[in-house]
Design an enzyme around this catalytic site. Structure first.
Site, mmCIF file in Angstrom:
data_model
loop_
_atom_site.group_PDB
_atom_site.id
_atom_site.type_symbol
_atom_site.label_atom_id
_atom_site.label_comp_id
_atom_site.label_asym_id
_atom_site.label_seq_id
_atom_site.Cartn_x
_atom_site.Cartn_y
_atom_site.Cartn_z
ATOM 1 N N GLU A 177 27.208 28.930 51.092
ATOM 2 C CA GLU A 177 28.035 28.012 50.143
ATOM 3 C C GLU A 177 27.670 26.731 50.234
ATOM 4 O O GLU A 177 27.275 26.192 51.181
ATOM 5 C CB GLU A 177 29.554 28.194 50.744
ATOM 6 N N ASN A 235 30.828 25.402 44.160
ATOM 7 C CA ASN A 235 32.514 25.629 43.827
ATOM 8 C C ASN A 235 32.594 25.045 42.265
ATOM 9 O O ASN A 235 31.939 24.079 42.185
ATOM 10 C CB ASN A 235 33.270 24.501 44.968
ATOM 11 N N GLU A 267 32.384 29.998 42.595
ATOM 12 C CA GLU A 267 33.575 30.158 43.301
ATOM 13 C C GLU A 267 34.824 29.305 42.574
ATOM 14 O O GLU A 267 34.416 27.996 42.667
ATOM 15 C CB GLU A 267 33.493 29.915 44.930
ATOM 16 N N ASP A 297 38.323 31.968 45.099
ATOM 17 C CA ASP A 297 38.157 31.258 46.303
ATOM 18 C C ASP A 297 39.613 31.113 46.709
ATOM 19 O O ASP A 297 40.574 31.100 45.921
ATOM 20 C CB ASP A 297 37.511 29.882 46.265
ATOM 21 N N GLU A 354 37.160 34.100 55.025
ATOM 22 C CA GLU A 354 36.922 32.631 55.300
ATOM 23 C C GLU A 354 37.686 32.298 56.543
ATOM 24 O O GLU A 354 38.595 32.948 57.097
ATOM 25 C CB GLU A 354 37.567 31.853 54.009
#
Length: 402
Positions: A177, A235, A267, A297, A354
Site C-alpha cells: 500500500e 488511496n 483503494e 477500503d 487490515e
C-alpha cells in the site's frame, strides 16, 4: 525494568482496582502515573499536570462516567490515546470503540477486567512504536500552512512510503500500500495528519496522486529487476473520481513507465460511494477497463450497502482493522470476518484483512480461512530504499522457515 517515557492517567472509581492499575503501570516502567476516581477529578488532574500520553479509562462509575470524560477530552488534545478497561459486555464496549473514533481519539486497546500485565505491556509498546507518537510535538500538532505544503509538493518533499501486504498462508509479499510522508529538511519525517487535510482543502490530491504514481512505479520497476513483482495500491478519494482527466492521466503515467494497469490497485473508502454520481462510476469502470484493481477500503467502518457493493465494479474488500483489534474477545467480530470472507468468495472478490498486530490474531485469522492481510505484525510502512533492502531479507527469512 527500563523506564518508559510515558505519562498515564488511570480513571477508575474502585479504589482497589485503581491501586492495582497504578502499581502495574509503574512496575511496567511508566515514568509518570496519575489517578482519578471519576471523570470530573480526571479533568482537574489534566488541568493541573497538562496532557498525558494514555488514559486507562473505566466506563461505568459514579459521578462523571467514562463516556462523559471522553466527550470532554475528545477535542482538547489533553489525551493522546485511550485504553478501555471495563467489565461492560463486549458489544457495549465495541460501541464505545466507535465513540472514541468519532471523537477523534486514538483507541490503543480494550483490556477488559481484571487487568493483566501481559496484556497491558504490548499496548504500551504499541504506543511507543507508533509513528504518530514519534511525531507528537507542539510543532506538528497544528496543520501546516498552505504555502509550506505547496512548496513541499513542488520540491518533492512529499515521498511515497510503502506498507507490504502478505499472503498469510505462505508469508509471500504480494504487494504494497502506497502511503505518504513529508520528508521535511529541518523537522524530519512528518505525519500525513499534518499536511493531508491541507492538500484536500486546496484541491491538490490529484497532483499528489500523480507524483506518487511516478515514484511508486519507478520503484516497482527496480523491484521487478530484483525478482519481486509488487502490486502497488493507492488511496483514492471518491471526490477525485469526478475529475474527467483522472483516468487518462493515470493511463499516460502507466504508458510512460511501460507498466500494465493490472499492477495497480486503487483503494476507496466505502463512505461517499453509496451515492456516487454517474461521472464517478464512469471513472471506476474506466480504471477496471485499464486492468486496475479496485478495493473498498475500511469495509464495515461506515454504513455498508450490500446492494451498492454488487453494483460497483470492485474486486477487493479491505476489512476495517477494528474487527481484528477485538477478534480475541468479541465473537461478533469473528462472525463478521467469516461472513465477509464468504461474501467475497460469492462475489468473486478477494478479501484483505487490515490491522494484524499479533501472532495470536494471525493464527485466528488463518483458522477462519483468511488469505491476505497487512499490519505491523508483518511490516511497518517504509521508504522505497528500505523496502528494496527489506524484500530479499524477508525472502531469506522465509526460506529458513521452510
Amino acid at each position: 525494568m527500563p523506564s518508559l517515557p510515558l505519562r498515564v492517567l488511570v480513571l477508575e472509581d474502585h479504589t482497589f482496582q485503581r491501586s492495582v492499575a497504578v502499581n502495574m503501570l509503574r512496575s511496567l516502567g511508566c515514568r509518570e502515573v496519575f489517578e482519578a476516581s471519576d471523570g470530573a477529578q480526571a479533568l482537574d488532574v489534566l488541568n493541573a499536570i497538562g496532557p498525558v500520553d494514555i488514559a486507562l479509562c473505566d466506563l461505568q462509575m459514579e459521578g462523571m462516567d467514562g463516556l462523559a470524560f471522553l466527550q470532554r477530552v475528545g477535542a482538547s488534545g489533553q489525551v493522546k490515546s485511550i485504553i478501555i478497561s471495563s467489565s461492560l459486555s463486549a458489544d457495549l464496549r465495541r460501541a464505545v470503540h466507535q465513540i472514541v473514533s468519532l471523537l477523534g481519539l486514538e483507541l490503543l486497546g480494550d483490556v477488559g477486567k481484571p487487568l493483566h500485565a501481559q496484556v497491558l505491556a504490548p499496548l504500551l509498546k504499541k504506543y511507543l512504536d507508533s509513528p504518530v507518537t514519534e511525531l507528537w510535538t507542539a510543532a506538528t500538532v497544528a496543520l501546516a500552512s498552505e504555502e509550506a505544503v505547496r512548496r513541499a509538493l513542488v520540491e518533492q518533499q512529499l515521498q511515497a512510503w510503502y506498507q507490504p501486504k502478505f499472503n498469510l498462508q505462505t508469508g509471500e509479499v504480494c504487494g504494497v500500500e502506497v502511503l505518504c510522508r513529508w520528508l521535511h529538511p529541518i523537522n524530519g519525517v512528518i505525519s500525513p495528519a499534518v499536511f493531508m487535510p491541507v492538500l484536500e482543502r486546496c484541491g491538490l490530491m490529484d497532483e499528489l496522486l500523480f507524483v506518487q504514481l511516478d515514484q511508486a512505479l519507478s520503484l516497482q520497476q527496480l523491484a521487478r529487476h530484483h525478482g519481486f513483482a509488487l502490486n502497488m495500491a493507492f488511496n483514492l478519494q471518491t471526490a477525485q473520481l469526478a475529475n474527467g482527466e483522472l483516468t487518462s492521466t493515470i493511463k499516460a503515467i502507466l504508458a510512460r513507465h511501460a507498466t500494465p494497469g493490472a499492477s495497480l490497485t486503487f483503494e476507496l473508502t466505502e463512505s461517499g460511494l453509496l451515492e456516487a454520481p454517474a461521472t464517478s462510476l464512469e471513472s471506476l469502470v474506466r480504471l477496471r477497463m485499464m486492468g486496475c484493481r479496485l478495493s473498498i477500503d475500511d469495509f464495515g467502518a461506515g454504513f455498508s450497502s450490500l446492494q451498492r457493493l454488487c453494483q460497483l465494479p470492485f474486486n477487493e474488500i479491505k476489512l476495517d482493522a477494528e474487527f481484528v483489534r477485538t477478534l480475541e474477545h468479541e465473537p461478533r467480530c469473528r462472525a463478521v470476518i467469516s461472513s465477509t470472507l464468504a461474501l467475497g468468495e460469492t462475489l468473486g472478490m478477494s478479501v484483505v484483512i487490515e490491522g494484524i498486530e499479533t501472532e495470536a490474531q494471525c493464527q485466528q485469522l488463518l483458522a477462519l480461512g483468511c488469505t491476505l492481510g497487512q499490519g505491523y505484525w508483518y511490516a511497518r510502512p517504509m521508504n522505497g530504499e528500505d523496502l528494496l533492502r527489506w524484500l530479499p531479507l524477508r525472502d531469506a527469512a522465509q526460506a529458513l522457515k521452510l
